[in-house]
Design a protein around this motif. Sequence first.
Motif, PDB file in Angstrom:
ATOM      1  N   ARG A 330      -2.309  19.713  19.149  1.00 14.23           N
ATOM      2  CA  ARG A 330      -1.941  18.894  18.082  1.00 14.23           C
ATOM      3  C   ARG A 330      -0.653  19.167  17.303  1.00 14.23           C
ATOM      4  NH1 ARG A 330      -6.033  15.893  16.202  1.00 14.23           N
ATOM      5  NH2 ARG A 330      -4.292  14.678  15.406  1.00 14.23           N
ATOM      6  N   GLU A 331       0.210  18.216  17.321  1.00 12.73           N
ATOM      7  CA  GLU A 331       1.390  18.221  16.789  1.00 12.73           C
ATOM      8  C   GLU A 331       1.574  18.112  15.131  1.00 12.73           C
ATOM      9  OE1 GLU A 331       4.767  19.420  16.184  1.00 12.73           O
ATOM     10  OE2 GLU A 331       4.438  19.134  18.475  1.00 12.73           O
ATOM     11  N   LEU A 332       2.141  18.801  14.542  1.00  8.54           N
ATOM     12  CA  LEU A 332       2.405  18.583  13.220  1.00  8.54           C
ATOM     13  C   LEU A 332       3.546  17.989  13.020  1.00  8.54           C
ATOM     14  CD1 LEU A 332       0.263  21.226  13.168  1.00  8.54           C
ATOM     15  CD2 LEU A 332       0.874  21.555  10.703  1.00  8.54           C
ATOM     16  N   LEU A 333       4.772  18.125  13.652  1.00  9.58           N
ATOM     17  CA  LEU A 333       5.755  17.469  13.461  1.00  9.58           C
ATOM     18  C   LEU A 333       6.051  16.126  14.189  1.00  9.58           C
ATOM     19  CD1 LEU A 333       8.395  20.648  13.296  1.00  9.58           C
ATOM     20  CD2 LEU A 333       7.171  19.332  11.456  1.00  9.58           C
ATOM     21  N   TRP A 334       4.961  15.350  14.001  1.00  7.10           N
ATOM     22  CA  TRP A 334       4.869  13.883  14.932  1.00  7.10           C
ATOM     23  C   TRP A 334       6.259  13.062  14.654  1.00  7.10           C
ATOM     24  CZ3 TRP A 334       4.545   9.382  12.355  1.00  7.10           C
ATOM     25  CH2 TRP A 334       4.216   9.637  11.024  1.00  7.10           C
ATOM     26  N   ASP A 335       6.849  13.316  13.365  1.00  4.11           N
ATOM     27  CA  ASP A 335       7.931  12.342  13.190  1.00  4.11           C
ATOM     28  C   ASP A 335       9.096  13.148  13.483  1.00  4.11           C
ATOM     29  OD1 ASP A 335       7.510  14.101  11.171  1.00  4.11           O
ATOM     30  OD2 ASP A 335       7.458  12.572   9.484  1.00  4.11           O
ATOM     31  N   ALA A 336       9.249  14.297  13.924  1.00  3.78           N
ATOM     32  CA  ALA A 336      10.656  15.008  14.079  1.00  3.78           C
ATOM     33  C   ALA A 336      11.316  14.401  15.412  1.00  3.78           C
ATOM     34  CB  ALA A 336      10.373  16.518  14.097  1.00  3.78           C
ATOM     35  N   ASP A 337      10.514  13.814  16.389  1.00  5.49           N
ATOM     36  CA  ASP A 337      11.353  13.340  17.672  1.00  5.49           C
ATOM     37  C   ASP A 337      12.323  12.441  17.364  1.00  5.49           C
ATOM     38  OD1 ASP A 337      12.122  12.849  20.062  1.00  5.49           O
ATOM     39  OD2 ASP A 337      10.011  12.106  20.873  1.00  5.49           O
ATOM     40  N   PRO A 338      13.641  12.577  17.692  1.00  2.91           N
ATOM     41  CA  PRO A 338      14.771  11.733  17.484  1.00  2.91           C
ATOM     42  C   PRO A 338      14.373  10.441  18.423  1.00  2.91           C
ATOM     43  CG  PRO A 338      15.647  13.774  17.538  1.00  2.91           C
ATOM     44  CD  PRO A 338      14.287  13.927  17.916  1.00  2.91           C
ATOM     45  N   ASP A 339      13.823  10.606  19.357  1.00  4.20           N
ATOM     46  CA  ASP A 339      13.721   9.505  20.382  1.00  4.20           C
ATOM     47  C   ASP A 339      12.519   8.814  20.437  1.00  4.20           C
ATOM     48  OD1 ASP A 339      16.305   9.520  21.668  1.00  4.20           O
ATOM     49  OD2 ASP A 339      15.565  11.455  22.606  1.00  4.20           O
ATOM     50  N   ARG A 340      11.389   8.958  19.307  1.00  6.82           N
ATOM     51  CA  ARG A 340      10.344   8.592  19.061  1.00  6.82           C
ATOM     52  C   ARG A 340      10.397   7.049  19.069  1.00  6.82           C
ATOM     53  NH1 ARG A 340       6.628   7.001  15.141  1.00  6.82           N
ATOM     54  NH2 ARG A 340       8.112   7.401  13.510  1.00  6.82           N
ATOM     55  N   ALA A 341       9.817   6.308  19.733  1.00  8.93           N
ATOM     56  CA  ALA A 341       9.791   4.935  19.841  1.00  8.93           C
ATOM     57  C   ALA A 341       9.091   4.299  18.663  1.00  8.93           C
ATOM     58  CB  ALA A 341       8.945   4.388  21.051  1.00  8.93           C
ATOM     59  N   VAL A 342       9.701   3.169  18.221  1.00  6.07           N
ATOM     60  CA  VAL A 342       9.325   2.438  16.885  1.00  6.07           C
ATOM     61  C   VAL A 342       8.293   1.313  17.218  1.00  6.07           C
ATOM     62  CG1 VAL A 342       9.697   1.067  15.013  1.00  6.07           C
ATOM     63  CG2 VAL A 342      11.292   3.108  15.652  1.00  6.07           C
ATOM     64  N   LEU A 343       8.663   0.414  18.228  1.00  5.57           N
ATOM     65  CA  LEU A 343       7.728  -0.571  18.711  1.00  5.57           C
ATOM     66  C   LEU A 343       6.899  -0.121  19.535  1.00  5.57           C
ATOM     67  CD1 LEU A 343      10.488  -3.366  18.973  1.00  5.57           C
ATOM     68  CD2 LEU A 343       8.538  -3.452  17.605  1.00  5.57           C
ATOM     69  N   GLY A 344       5.625  -0.489  19.499  1.00  7.56           N
ATOM     70  CA  GLY A 344       4.431   0.106  20.229  1.00  7.56           C
ATOM     71  C   GLY A 344       3.878   1.406  20.125  1.00  7.56           C
ATOM     72  N   ASN A 345       4.332   2.144  19.023  1.00  7.86           N
ATOM     73  CA  ASN A 345       4.050   3.536  18.711  1.00  7.86           C
ATOM     74  C   ASN A 345       3.469   3.319  17.348  1.00  7.86           C
ATOM     75  OD1 ASN A 345       3.753   6.204  19.027  1.00  7.86           O
ATOM     76  ND2 ASN A 345       5.922   6.666  18.624  1.00  7.86           N
ATOM     77  N   TYR A 346       2.098   3.829  17.334  1.00  9.43           N
ATOM     78  CA  TYR A 346       1.638   3.618  16.198  1.00  9.43           C
ATOM     79  C   TYR A 346       1.340   4.832  15.460  1.00  9.43           C
ATOM     80  CZ  TYR A 346       0.788  -0.689  18.551  1.00  9.43           C
ATOM     81  OH  TYR A 346       1.095  -1.772  19.256  1.00  9.43           O
ATOM     82  N   ASN A 347       1.753   4.946  14.034  1.00  8.69           N
ATOM     83  CA  ASN A 347       1.831   6.297  13.523  1.00  8.69           C
ATOM     84  C   ASN A 347       0.447   6.661  12.977  1.00  8.69           C
ATOM     85  OD1 ASN A 347       4.734   6.051  13.603  1.00  8.69           O
ATOM     86  ND2 ASN A 347       4.603   4.818  11.724  1.00  8.69           N
TER      87      ASN A 347
END
Length: 708
Positions: A330-347
């Motif tokens: 389980r990742e704690l830094l889920w928002d630290a990926d610079p390439d994390r998709a925005v559309l279709g990726n639900y926080n």
Amino acid sequence: MIAAFIYATAIWYAPKPPLTLAPVTRSAERNNRIEFAIGGVPKRPNPYDPDDADVRVLVHTPKGRSLIMPAFYMEPFDVTPRRRGEAMVDRFYPSGTPGWRVRFRPTEAGAHSFTALATIGTQTLRSGPIRLTVKPSKRTGFVRVSRRDPRFLELDDGTPFFAVGQNVAFIKDVHETRGVFRKLAANGVNYVRVWTCCEDWGMAIEARKSAWARSWDWNPPYMIGEDGRRWVTLKGAPVVCSPTQRMGLMPDTRYKLSATVRSAAPTSVLSIEIAGQRIEWRPPARPGAFSAEFTTGPDTWWLETIRLSSVGGSEIAVRDLSLREAGSHRELLWDADPDRAVLGNYNQADCAMLDAVGDEAERVGIRLQLCVLTRDLYMDRLKDPASAEYAQAIRDAKRLLRYAVARWGHSTSVAAWEYWNEMDPGRPTSRFYDEVGAYLEQTDPYRRPRTTSAWADAPNDWRHARIDVANMHWYLRPAEGELYRDEVAAVLRKARELREAAPSKPALFAEFGLAQDNWQPSPDMRADAAYVHLHNALWASALSGLSGTVMAWWWEDIDARDAYGRYRAVSGFARRVPWLGGLKAAQVQTGGSRWRAVGLATDSAAYVWIQDAHTVRVARTPRGEVQDVSVGVSVTVAGLKPGRHRVEWVNTVTGEAIGDDTAATANGLLRVTAPAFKGDIACAIERASGPPRPISPIRRIRPNRRTP
């Protein structure tokens, strides 16, 4: 004996269903949530995309209906308040195992059957059926467009639902919101508009959230590598990784920090400061894997900022930064990926926040209008209805709304889906509303109302066949001229325009407030110490023919000044109005131009608000006090059936009855005289049954004071 052995052997070796369906909730009651965990779904690259993994549950109800409930993938988070400095605030921490769930709200009592299905490519997997008996209950159901009068709303059982509410749009903390909801509910509020599209300043399901920058000062330290991926570059001043949610840590717990790192300088050293510890590592010239473990201290409950720097100043590039409990995925830094998709990726942390907000709303009896889509991810793609990007925007919206239906569609606290906040009314959105609306008709088994909003009047939206509730946003601003000085005239005019454009559907004044011409809070709002403008707007809108009161925007100011009491009396009065009884505008006149009246009536009843026109917001003392007492104000109502009527006068601040009388129609008119009042007063005129009631003693009649 041999037959029994053969039967047992056959059962033992029979192929087991590839999917499992296990109840999560303990009991099953009508209009209460039932939740199942679905096991055996193959791991997929994007579990939020139904084209990649279409997981659902087939439900057979006692009345012979077959329903398809979409399932959803979730990563559980524990969201609990904990003291941080001087305040109690939410603390987010991964909990449990990610997986597939389905939530269902049975509207029938009796035996139900549930079977999980998963389509992966060309293959469809199936579970064995589970049967549950749903017990009867008295819980209220969903909000609907009324079947008796489509101008208004009702609950499943036909009970009228008149929306008394406000905005609480930018939710940042469940603990804080829980307190706001309880104060609202205690004062009669039953409807709240909430955004799930706030970028990184609040709750947002599908939006840009980055631990490396914020939307209001977007300057992330990124560079593009040869493979097209983004790297975080370190050179000179330290770079701060700051999670967008208040993530927690566990005391005395082992954690693993890892990343991919590279540096062209052979002597460079990566330094990372985290949880009171400093870790250093010499990166290779080629991308290399870095990892280190550390143990938190006995009082370490919060993941504060992480500082990364290059010792010596040489450039270092970092990506894939990760923080997990040792041995956990389980990742704690889920928002630290610079390439994390925005559309279709639900926080998922924000999804857990909305779970908690919805549960609290249901506990206190508040219904939510959820503003789901982040407008700026869609608006620029909605220029040409024939374009490929317009079609893709529709597909993206359907995908997110399917997830919303799956995760929160079961909740009776969700009154309506609002597509987005304030779309450009000049965009050609008709195709979008038509196709997405048709999709929701197929996907949402509860068929809750659909709505939208624009940043200016949007009569085409209000009239659209697949927009169920017309929403208007309008603010008192100096640019509005005389209307800025008279909130009652302003609200009545805008309500009339909205109702004329949407004569046969529910219509809500969904944003209202005092603003400057640049839409920022008006200094006049602070000067209006007693919130007179809101008091007047609530009463005027409640009896204007709309389906709810104006919904104030500046919720933080209302909370800071504890102005919730402004809702109490108008909410109580609205509960008396027969919203589904063929209402029309009351034919009412007052005994002089100084007073004005607005009301609603049936053939046998009228509900009227009378206001001293000299006492709008700008005519008050700084404290909002009214100096003059109105005495002997007569009210004449036309159009009531002949007969005797009971007239009850109501204090518009406290909601208390301050006098009652009986009167009979004469020549088609009913005329009564109000008791002495300050500012405004309301009355309910209802056909009397039984012997006439005596007039209340004069001692019960007292001025309707406007100040607390």
